[in-house]
Write an enzyme that holds these catalytic residues in place. Sequence first.
Site, mmCIF file in Angstrom:
data_model
loop_
_atom_site.group_PDB
_atom_site.id
_atom_site.type_symbol
_atom_site.label_atom_id
_atom_site.label_comp_id
_atom_site.label_asym_id
_atom_site.label_seq_id
_atom_site.Cartn_x
_atom_site.Cartn_y
_atom_site.Cartn_z
ATOM 1 N N ASP A 62 0.812 -1.219 0.000
ATOM 2 C CA ASP A 62 0.000 0.000 0.000
ATOM 3 C C ASP A 62 0.847 1.272 0.000
ATOM 4 O OD1 ASP A 62 0.985 -0.372 2.562
ATOM 5 O OD2 ASP A 62 -0.959 -0.748 3.476
ATOM 6 N N ASN A 128 -7.197 -2.569 14.443
ATOM 7 C CA ASN A 128 -8.603 -2.899 14.175
ATOM 8 C C ASN A 128 -8.728 -4.125 13.257
ATOM 9 O OD1 ASN A 128 -7.821 -1.911 11.701
ATOM 10 N ND2 ASN A 128 -9.180 -0.141 11.693
ATOM 11 N N HIS A 130 -6.966 -4.648 10.447
ATOM 12 C CA HIS A 130 -6.743 -4.443 9.005
ATOM 13 C C HIS A 130 -5.435 -5.098 8.554
ATOM 14 C CE1 HIS A 130 -4.671 -0.355 9.938
ATOM 15 N NE2 HIS A 130 -3.758 -1.024 9.282
ATOM 16 N N GLU A 135 -9.444 -1.847 5.536
ATOM 17 C CA GLU A 135 -10.070 -1.515 6.810
ATOM 18 C C GLU A 135 -11.309 -2.387 7.053
ATOM 19 O OE1 GLU A 135 -8.552 0.260 8.855
ATOM 20 O OE2 GLU A 135 -8.123 2.316 8.220
#
Length: 233
Positions: A62, A128, A130, A135
């Site tokens: 990313d 979280n 990811h 996400e």
Amino acid sequence: MKVVKVETVEEGSELAFKLIKEAISRGAKVFGLATGSTPETFYKKIIASDLDLTDKVSINLDEYVGLGESDAQSYDTFMKEHLFNKKPFAKSYVPNGKASDLEAEAKKYDQTIAENPIDFQILGLGQNGHIGFNEPGSSFEQTTHIVDLTASTIEANSIYFDKKADVPTQAVSMGIHSVMQAKEIVLMAWGDKKADAVSAMVNGPITEELPASILQKHPNVTVIVDKAAAKLL
Ligand code: GLP
């Protein structure tokens, strides 16, 4: 999903290094790479080794939208500083977060992945759940796409920026579908901030609300966790 609990980041990174060396000796040529603090010790071990990567290809997960090679906080710069400057690959791909047409950039990145199927994928884990910048709520079917970062990810990643307002709010990320195509995956997680996500990834239901939970379905995943990250297992 094979879960290996280790005492320290050092020990876990050594194990990941052993796994990449074994993959290379079996003929792995294309490596999916991650940024963040998690793989830093692993990259140091690669740099300190006699591994020659000049005939290998790397594909990063990313990049922030709006950042690129001239920006200190870009993932492009991170990879150069933490690995590529010392251990160059034949070719290294990082999404271009400054592309004027980001949709076209995402398509081009999918093409790159299709032409260079990933043999060995390194992953970190967001607090979280990811992976890459996929996400919670991201479709498991997605390939490379533009992501709106969640408030918790912006908060977590703000340590790398002067102030929270400087953290980009979007990223270009390889999708879960692409990550799942990798032949072998090694995910590392360190510290108690990751404990909830590790527990949900390993023992929770497979749900798009916890993107890393899909890894339960992958045939060759090694999860390496230190004591603190494993405390809820
Ligand atoms: C970032 C990256 C991920 C990384 C994760 C965890 O948002 N996009 O690839 O795995 O956060 O970061 P860290 O390793 O610094 O905890």
